[in-house]
Write a protein that holds these residues in place. Structure first.
Motif, PDB file in Angstrom:
ATOM      1  N   TYR A  80       0.832   6.884  15.692  1.00 45.56           N
ATOM      2  CA  TYR A  80       1.532   5.709  15.506  1.00 45.56           C
ATOM      3  C   TYR A  80       0.622   4.473  15.542  1.00 45.56           C
ATOM      4  N   GLU A  81      -0.100   4.566  16.749  1.00 46.08           N
ATOM      5  CA  GLU A  81      -1.160   3.446  16.743  1.00 46.08           C
ATOM      6  C   GLU A  81      -1.892   3.267  15.526  1.00 46.08           C
ATOM      7  N   ASN A  82      -2.499   4.114  15.034  1.00 49.63           N
ATOM      8  CA  ASN A  82      -3.330   4.252  13.887  1.00 49.63           C
ATOM      9  C   ASN A  82      -2.477   3.767  12.664  1.00 49.63           C
ATOM     10  N   SER A  83      -1.359   4.178  12.498  1.00 45.14           N
ATOM     11  CA  SER A  83      -0.529   3.560  11.351  1.00 45.14           C
ATOM     12  C   SER A  83      -0.290   2.102  11.417  1.00 45.14           C
ATOM     13  N   VAL A  84       0.162   1.759  12.553  1.00 43.76           N
ATOM     14  CA  VAL A  84       0.524   0.474  12.795  1.00 43.76           C
ATOM     15  C   VAL A  84      -0.830  -0.720  12.620  1.00 43.76           C
ATOM     16  N   GLU A  85      -1.898   0.271  13.148  1.00 44.62           N
ATOM     17  CA  GLU A  85      -3.103  -0.741  12.982  1.00 44.62           C
ATOM     18  C   GLU A  85      -3.457  -0.746  11.521  1.00 44.62           C
ATOM     19  N   PHE A  86      -3.390   0.309  10.839  1.00 46.13           N
ATOM     20  CA  PHE A  86      -3.808   0.152   9.409  1.00 46.13           C
ATOM     21  C   PHE A  86      -2.856  -0.503   8.463  1.00 46.13           C
ATOM     22  N   SER A  87      -1.660  -0.544   9.044  1.00 51.91           N
ATOM     23  CA  SER A  87      -0.832  -1.690   8.109  1.00 51.91           C
ATOM     24  C   SER A  87      -1.031  -2.776   8.504  1.00 51.91           C
ATOM     25  N   LYS A  88      -1.421  -3.289   9.642  1.00 51.78           N
ATOM     26  CA  LYS A  88      -2.225  -4.718   9.715  1.00 51.78           C
ATOM     27  C   LYS A  88      -3.084  -4.978   8.829  1.00 51.78           C
ATOM     28  N   LEU A  89      -3.864  -4.113   8.531  1.00 49.82           N
ATOM     29  CA  LEU A  89      -5.047  -4.324   7.652  1.00 49.82           C
ATOM     30  C   LEU A  89      -4.537  -4.142   6.178  1.00 49.82           C
ATOM     31  N   LEU A  90      -3.419  -3.917   5.926  1.00 49.78           N
ATOM     32  CA  LEU A  90      -2.877  -3.660   4.454  1.00 49.78           C
ATOM     33  C   LEU A  90      -1.922  -4.578   3.801  1.00 49.78           C
ATOM     34  N   PRO A  91      -2.439  -5.643   2.965  1.00 45.82           N
ATOM     35  CA  PRO A  91      -1.697  -6.700   2.507  1.00 45.82           C
ATOM     36  C   PRO A  91      -0.890  -6.122   1.553  1.00 45.82           C
ATOM     37  N   PHE A  92       0.472  -6.874   1.383  1.00 43.67           N
ATOM     38  CA  PHE A  92       1.498  -6.264   0.608  1.00 43.67           C
ATOM     39  C   PHE A  92       0.907  -6.302  -0.941  1.00 43.67           C
ATOM     40  N   ASN A  93      -0.036  -7.213  -1.439  1.00 41.73           N
ATOM     41  CA  ASN A  93      -0.802  -7.034  -2.628  1.00 41.73           C
ATOM     42  C   ASN A  93      -1.198  -5.732  -2.824  1.00 41.73           C
ATOM     43  N   GLN A  94      -2.071  -5.124  -1.917  1.00 41.54           N
ATOM     44  CA  GLN A  94      -2.782  -3.993  -2.468  1.00 41.54           C
ATOM     45  C   GLN A  94      -1.738  -3.030  -2.488  1.00 41.54           C
ATOM     46  N   VAL A  95      -0.779  -2.942  -1.772  1.00 41.68           N
ATOM     47  CA  VAL A  95       0.297  -1.738  -1.818  1.00 41.68           C
ATOM     48  C   VAL A  95       1.017  -2.064  -3.142  1.00 41.68           C
ATOM     49  N   ARG A  96       1.365  -3.159  -3.541  1.00 42.20           N
ATOM     50  CA  ARG A  96       2.124  -3.339  -4.911  1.00 42.20           C
ATOM     51  C   ARG A  96       1.193  -3.131  -5.876  1.00 42.20           C
ATOM     52  N   GLY A  97      -0.333  -3.424  -5.726  1.00 42.02           N
ATOM     53  CA  GLY A  97      -1.080  -3.088  -6.653  1.00 42.02           C
ATOM     54  C   GLY A  97      -1.089  -1.374  -6.995  1.00 42.02           C
ATOM     55  N   ALA A  98      -1.279  -0.844  -6.084  1.00 38.40           N
ATOM     56  CA  ALA A  98      -1.364   0.367  -6.057  1.00 38.40           C
ATOM     57  C   ALA A  98      -0.054   1.379  -6.699  1.00 38.40           C
ATOM     58  N   PHE A  99       0.982   0.867  -6.284  1.00 39.74           N
ATOM     59  CA  PHE A  99       2.264   1.574  -6.649  1.00 39.74           C
ATOM     60  C   PHE A  99       3.305   0.765  -7.486  1.00 39.74           C
ATOM     61  N   GLY A 100       3.086  -0.623  -7.739  1.00 39.70           N
ATOM     62  CA  GLY A 100       3.938  -1.424  -8.598  1.00 39.70           C
ATOM     63  C   GLY A 100       5.216  -1.879  -7.928  1.00 39.70           C
ATOM     64  N   PHE A 101       5.389  -1.532  -6.454  1.00 35.69           N
ATOM     65  CA  PHE A 101       6.685  -2.193  -5.990  1.00 35.69           C
ATOM     66  C   PHE A 101       7.028  -3.592  -6.336  1.00 35.69           C
ATOM     67  N   ASP A 102       8.274  -4.081  -6.285  1.00 37.55           N
ATOM     68  CA  ASP A 102       8.569  -5.365  -6.459  1.00 37.55           C
ATOM     69  C   ASP A 102       9.477  -5.664  -5.448  1.00 37.55           C
ATOM     70  N   ASN A 103      10.012  -6.943  -5.565  1.00 37.31           N
ATOM     71  CA  ASN A 103      10.813  -7.581  -4.443  1.00 37.31           C
ATOM     72  C   ASN A 103      11.916  -6.963  -4.090  1.00 37.31           C
ATOM     73  N   SER A 104      12.627  -6.082  -4.821  1.00 37.99           N
ATOM     74  CA  SER A 104      13.715  -5.539  -4.336  1.00 37.99           C
ATOM     75  C   SER A 104      13.272  -3.990  -3.864  1.00 37.99           C
ATOM     76  N   THR A 105      12.043  -3.622  -3.415  1.00 37.25           N
ATOM     77  CA  THR A 105      11.650  -2.385  -3.220  1.00 37.25           C
ATOM     78  C   THR A 105      12.092  -2.474  -1.537  1.00 37.25           C
TER      79      THR A 105
END
Ligand code: TYM
Length: 554
Positions: free
Chosen positions: A207-232
């Motif tokens: 969980y520590e890794n997951s939280v630390e990693f999520s802090k490094l991961l901006p939404f635009n990277q996740v959206r870029g990889a998976f195509g999420f939108d505002n209603s996701t």
């Protein structure tokens, strides 16, 4: 003998630098695809459709090019065989595992006896896996046997709950247990394998890794990889950091016997993993590779080896679906089901009539029964015989189907026999966090002995893993190995190589002539016939020698 490390794969542009239109949901544009482009992401896969409405086969080269993965070539397979002494798996020989990211670096580590682990997973969306799901697991089992390394298997019951509207938390947990029993039936060595459900395991260092990693991961990277939108829903947006954190060795302190102060350890973080999966999972791991070096304890980029999709029964371009029983053979199907599904649904590359088929021959490239045989029949010569006979019209569609039915029935039956032996107690053993035991490369290249400036002492010999170590000793020696540098001696210099081969102390007074005089012909003799570059690569950077040359004052 150390070999010249193969060239590294070009990295794709950082996900953050790609526009939405360039990434996953944009589809992959091959030259042939005009009408509808092929589309791949971890949740849905569809092939391109041409202007006449025909579904095309996947263009895997286009995918590899688009995502900047490296195609697996003969040179890589030859190196694999030289290092491991194992003939490449038929799925490698036949190009079904076709692409990779830095698999060459994993081979470098194996060669030197440095630690790494395997990581793969399954999103439990139904009680039984289908034959497509078994591909990465059968392949991972083979890799585990060849490399003799620890393996973690992540069951993303949380992912399935978040991404499937009709699955409850309770359903997903139940499917996770059932799928774990399926996975165990594939024959993984319990001593080297840890299987876990996200709902039940994630906590602590993971969980520590997951939280630390999520802090490094901006939404635009996740959206870029998976195509999420505002209603996701935000659960979906956060999930990738979990599938990524699973690739960090520190997420499993119990495996390495490593939690001395209750915190994640830098040495453990330096142990990389190799991820076998079909290409659909790659977007997750691009995020991982783009960001893992930014963790407080940085981890090396995870390596990947990608398979093509075993096509759905309906033909080229389909991905089997756990929610559509007619799309796939399931590992719980009866012999009769297998027969019925292949006879009724398997797309045929045969001609409309027997006369036409005899005259013009069939198309094995799109014939699903033949495609399945290329996965499940080991005999290369027999595969070629079937291909030729079908192409020439000598072998009919019905005959190809009968052949396939027999092979698939045997595969499923063998699986079911093993599955019956998996008791709840066995399930518990695989899913209990614990130390794992493995051997690694029994015969690693001996790292060149470091030269000790002015010490006058012979340096200690490298450890090899020929005697299976206790997990503690193992993780210690392997972590030690992990921290060893792996580059050429500075300037690839000759004194360093000679000194390393003679295991002799070098001081600031040592002259080149003296060094040559000291050559131990026995030890050098073993190097004599070898090409020079690999010998250079096996010698460590010789900082102490450099120090001696600098006057030995460091
Ligand atoms: P999932 O459950 O969709 O798929 C499990 C594994 O099977 C591969 N796969 C196939 N391979 C060949 N032919 C097919 N027709 C086929 N269909 C699926 C997938 O690529 C995958 O390797 N999110 C993941 C679970 C996961 C995971 C991982 C997978 C977590 N961590 C690390 C691989 C590696 C999932 O839902 O997989």
């Amino acid at each position: 003998m150390a070999e010249e490390p193969s060239k590294q794969a070009a990295e794709p542009p950082a996900v953050a630098n790609l526009s939405l239109a360039e990434t996953a949901n944009a589809g992959i544009v091959g030259d042939k695809t005009k009408a509808v482009e092929q589309h791949i992401d971890p949740w849905s896969v569809s092939a391109a459709v041409d202007e006449q409405g025909n579904t095309l086969s996947f263009d895997y080269e286009a995918i590899s090019k688009k995502w900047s993965t490296s195609l697996i070539d003969q040179a890589l397979l030859d190196r694999f065989e030289r290092l491991t002494g194992h003939k490449p798996h038929r799925w490698l020989r036949r190009g079904l595992f076709f692409s990779h990211r830095e698999f060459n670096l994993i081979l470098d580590r194996y060669e030197k006896g440095q630690p790494f682990f395997l990581y793969t997973g399954r999103g439990p969306s139904s009680g039984s896996m289908h034959i497509g799901h078994t591909i990465p697991f059968a392949f991972t089992k083979w890799l585990q046997d060849v490399f003799d390394v620890p393996l973690v298997i992540m069951l993303t019951d949380d992912e399935k709950f978040l991404f499937k509207e009709n699955i409850t938390v309770e359903d997903a947990k139940k499917f996770a247990d059932e799928n774990a029993m399926d996975i165990i039936s594939m024959g993984f060595d319990q001593k080297k394998t840890f299987i876990y459900s996200d709902f039940r395991y994630i906590g602590g260092h993971f969980y520590e890794n997951s939280v630390e990693f999520s802090k490094l991961l901006p939404f635009n990277q996740v959206r870029g990889a998976f195509g999420f939108d505002n209603s996701t829903n935000t659960g979906r947006i956060d999930f990738p950091s979990k599938q990524c954190a699973a690739a960090f060795a520190t997420s499993y302190p119990h495996i390495w016997g490593d939690d001395p102060d209750g915190n994640r350890q830098k040495k453990t973080a330096a142990i990389p993993c190799l991820i076998p999966c079909a290409i659909d999972q790659d977007p997750y791991f691009r995020l991982l590779r783009d960001n893992s070096h930014r963790m407080k304890n940085p981890s090396p980029k995870a390596a990947l080896i990608h398979s093509k999709f075993l096509t759905a029964l309906q033909g080229p371009g389909g991905k089997m679906s756990a929610s559509d029983p007619t799309s796939a053979i399931f590992m719980s199907d009866s012999k009769k089901d297998v027969q019925k599904k292949i006879n009724k649904f398997a797309f045929s590359g045969g001609r409309a009539t027997m006369e036409e088929h005899r005259q013009f021959g069939g198309n094995p490239d799109v014939d699903v029964p033949f495609q399945y045989l290329t996965y499940f029949l080991d005999d290369d010569a027999e595969i070629e015989r079937l291909r030729t006979a079908y192409k020439s019209g000598e072998m009919l569609t019905g005959e190809m189907k009968q052949y396939c039915i027999k092979v698939m029935q045997d595969y499923v039956e063998d699986f079911q026999t093993k599955r019956k032996q998996v008791t709840p107690q066995i399930l518990k053993e695989y899913m209990t966090p614990r130390r794992l035991q493995w051997g690694g490369n029994p015969n690693p290249v001996k790292p060149a002995a470091p030269i000790q400036a002015q010490s006058g002492k012979k340096s200690s010999k490298s450890k090899t893993s020929s005697t299976p170590a206790t997990p503690a000793a193992q993780s210690e020696s392997q972590s030690e190995a992990a921290s060893q540098p792996a580059s050429l001696p500075s300037g690839g210099n000759l004194p360093a190589v000679i000194a390393a081969s003679t295991n002799a102390p070098v001081t600031s007074e040592t002259t080149m002539a003296e060094l040559v005089q000291r050559l131990d012909l026995d030890s050098v003799g073993s190097l004599a016939a070898q090409p020079v570059l690999p010998v250079l690569a096996s010698a460590q950077p010789n900082h102490s020698l450099a120090a001696a040359q600098d006057g030995g004052t460091k």
